[in-house]
Scaffold this active site. Structure first.
Site, short mmCIF file in Angstrom:
data_model
loop_
_atom_site.label_atom_id
_atom_site.label_comp_id
_atom_site.label_asym_id
_atom_site.label_seq_id
_atom_site.Cartn_x
_atom_site.Cartn_y
_atom_site.Cartn_z
N SER A 1 0.84 -1.21 0.00
CA SER A 1 0.00 0.00 0.00
C SER A 1 0.86 1.24 0.00
CB SER A 1 -0.86 -0.03 1.27
OG SER A 1 -1.44 1.23 1.48
N TYR B 1 -1.72 -1.39 10.86
CA TYR B 1 -1.97 -1.95 9.52
C TYR B 1 -0.84 -1.54 8.57
CZ TYR B 1 -3.59 -1.66 4.70
OH TYR B 1 -3.65 -1.72 3.34
N LYS C 1 2.26 -3.82 6.50
CA LYS C 1 2.64 -3.78 5.08
C LYS C 1 4.13 -3.49 4.96
CE LYS C 1 -1.34 -4.64 3.23
NZ LYS C 1 -1.55 -5.97 2.65
C1 UD1 Z 1 -6.82 4.65 3.58
C2 UD1 Z 1 -5.83 4.25 4.63
C3 UD1 Z 1 -4.68 3.53 3.99
C4 UD1 Z 1 -5.17 2.32 3.19
C5 UD1 Z 1 -6.19 2.80 2.18
C6 UD1 Z 1 -6.81 1.59 1.48
C7 UD1 Z 1 -6.01 5.86 6.47
C8 UD1 Z 1 -5.37 7.00 7.19
N1 UD1 Z 1 -5.38 5.42 5.38
O1 UD1 Z 1 -6.24 5.60 2.70
O2 UD1 Z 1 -3.80 3.09 5.00
O3 UD1 Z 1 -4.10 1.68 2.55
O4 UD1 Z 1 -7.24 3.52 2.82
O5 UD1 Z 1 -7.65 2.01 0.44
O6 UD1 Z 1 -7.06 5.39 6.87
N2 UD1 Z 1 -12.81 10.73 3.38
C9 UD1 Z 1 -13.89 11.51 3.71
N3 UD1 Z 1 -14.97 10.90 4.30
C10 UD1 Z 1 -15.01 9.56 4.54
C11 UD1 Z 1 -13.90 8.76 4.18
C12 UD1 Z 1 -12.80 9.39 3.62
O7 UD1 Z 1 -13.89 12.73 3.51
O8 UD1 Z 1 -16.02 9.07 5.08
C13 UD1 Z 1 -11.64 11.35 2.70
C14 UD1 Z 1 -10.33 11.21 3.45
O9 UD1 Z 1 -10.14 12.26 4.36
C15 UD1 Z 1 -9.32 11.22 2.28
C16 UD1 Z 1 -10.09 10.57 1.13
O10 UD1 Z 1 -11.46 10.70 1.48
O11 UD1 Z 1 -9.02 12.55 1.91
C17 UD1 Z 1 -9.75 9.10 0.94
O12 UD1 Z 1 -9.94 8.40 2.15
P1 UD1 Z 1 -9.89 6.80 2.23
O13 UD1 Z 1 -10.79 6.23 1.20
O14 UD1 Z 1 -10.15 6.41 3.65
O15 UD1 Z 1 -8.40 6.43 1.80
P2 UD1 Z 1 -6.99 6.93 2.42
O16 UD1 Z 1 -7.17 7.65 3.69
O17 UD1 Z 1 -6.26 7.64 1.34
#
Ligand code: UD1
Length: 354
Positions: A124, A149, A153
């Site tokens: 990842s 997690y 990795k």
């Molecule tokens: C997350 C994990 C990462 C993992 C990856 C798998 C964290 C900090 N990181 O990445 O370790 O490998 O998923 O796909 O959890 N967001 C919202 N609302 C939500 C959910 C997310 O605004 O309900 C935003 C987040 O702030 C971010 C973006 O959407 O800016 C992507 O979030 P997410 O899908 O959780 O992925 P990552 O955080 O990039």
């Protein structure tokens, strides 16, 4: 060529098996269904129009794994199996270290015993330090992970690098995924989180189908054009094709090789929501919420290395990924459990007749 897939019923595993079968690879897969459903395997077989060997098994079970390697002459391994919920890993670190590290070590031991030397590991972008400049390259700094997690990795990568260094002829591909989204275009297989989704795309899809009331946008004051977080969202079918490219690469290279699998383009949370609304005609209720601890503003990859070394690049857009996600979610509002729960009322938050 016979490919052994661990975690074959999972989101990325199932899409990858389908691509392998389409290209007439021989597939042997296992899954212990701790976070997936047998229905996924059934649907992959239906979509591919062919059968493959599947066993319900935990990769940490060295005895069963040995039996499987004795029965099947494996040429290459793709190791997807593992626990992957970031939040849960913080509350249950020992389960994460025990499961993710042990399965990787048992797998390597079994491969050694049976003289199998090619392995692709599902890593990842979370292994990268948050201090790097964008875009990330395969040479960007790693470490400083923010949760167990991520550390699993990081540690599994190290175990595989050391194993490749110590054993003549081993060939390892560490695939660092950016943000996988989307589903197969048929809408028959897709992402099926067992609890409230942590990742944004399944969350949006569940708001769209009426299972969740609204999306919380985690922060609108980042240093990005619209203030929301920017990520590199890659269609899961492109990601699956990346694994096929890696299998071919391993046939002619040895040692440990790192590949960032992403599109090279950043998309903000609000852009992703708009793309979903445009692709589906479904309105997504949203509220601005505080930043999520551990999140960074921007994360996307350079694609130079994968284009050159793997001769692979993404083909599908975020818009297509949204349309495919919706097809999957609309047809399977409760994921693979939808058939047994079809009596339950699902209210689609539709702003059009779609
Ligand atoms: C997350 C994990 C990462 C993992 C990856 C798998 C964290 C900090 N990181 O990445 O370790 O490998 O998923 O796909 O959890 N967001 C919202 N609302 C939500 C959910 C997310 O605004 O309900 C935003 C987040 O702030 C971010 C973006 O959407 O800016 C992507 O979030 P997410 O899908 O959780 O992925 P990552 O955080 O990039």
């Amino acid at each position: 060529m016979k490919v052994f897939v661990t975690g074959g019923a999972g989101y990325i595993g199932s899409h990858t098996i389908l691509e392998l079968l389409k290209l007439e690879y021989d597939v042997v897969a296992v899954d212990n269904f701790v976070n997936s459903k047998p229905e996924a395997i059934k649907r992959v077989k239906e979509l591919a129009g062919c059968d493959f060997s599947f066993y319900e098994m935990n990769v940490c079970d060295d005895w069963q794994l040995d039996e499987l390697f004795t029965k099947h002459k494996i040429d290459c391994v793709i190791h997807f199996a593992g626990l992957k919920a970031v939040g849960e890993s913080v509350t249950k670190p020992l389960e994460y270290y025990e499961n993710n590290l042990n399965s990787t070590m048992v797998l390597c031991e079994t491969m050694k015993k049976h003289n199998v030397k090619n392995i692709i590991f599902s890593s990842s972008a979370t292994v990268y330090s948050t201090e790097n400049e964008m875009p990330l390259t395969e040479r960007s700094r790693i470490g400083g992970c923010t949760n167990p997690y991520g550390w699993t990795k990081f540690m599994c990568e190290q175990i595989l690098r050391d194993t490749a260094n110590a054993n003549e002829g081993w060939s390892v591909a560490l695939l660092r995924y950016f943000n996988p989204i989307g589903a197969h275009e048929s809408g028959k297989i897709g992402e099926d989180p067992q609890n409230i989704p942590n990742n944004i795309m399944p969350y949006i899809a569940q708001v769209a189908v009426g299972r969740l009331p609204y999306l919380s946008v985690f922060g609108d004051d980042y240093d990005t054009p619209d203030g929301t977080g920017v990520r590199d969202y890659i269609h899961v079918v492109d990601l699956a094709r990346g694994h096929v490219a890696a299998i071919e690469y391993l046939n002619s290279h040895t040692g440990a090789n790192i590949f960032n699998l992403g599109t090279g383009k950043g998309t903000s949370v609000l852009e992703l929501v708009s793309a979903f609304e445009d692709a589906t005609g479904v309105e997504i209720s949203r509220k601005i919420a505080p930043r999520r601890p551990g999140d960074i503003a921007v994360c996307y990859t350079s694609t130079e290395n994968t284009k050159k070394e793997l001769d692979w690049e993404t083909e599908k857009t975020v818009f297509q990924a949204c349309a495919d996600t919706w097809k999957w979610q609309k047809n399977n509002p409760h994921g693979y459990d939808s058939i047994s729960r079809s009596h339950e009322d699902i209210r689609i938050n539709s702003k059009s007749s779609s």
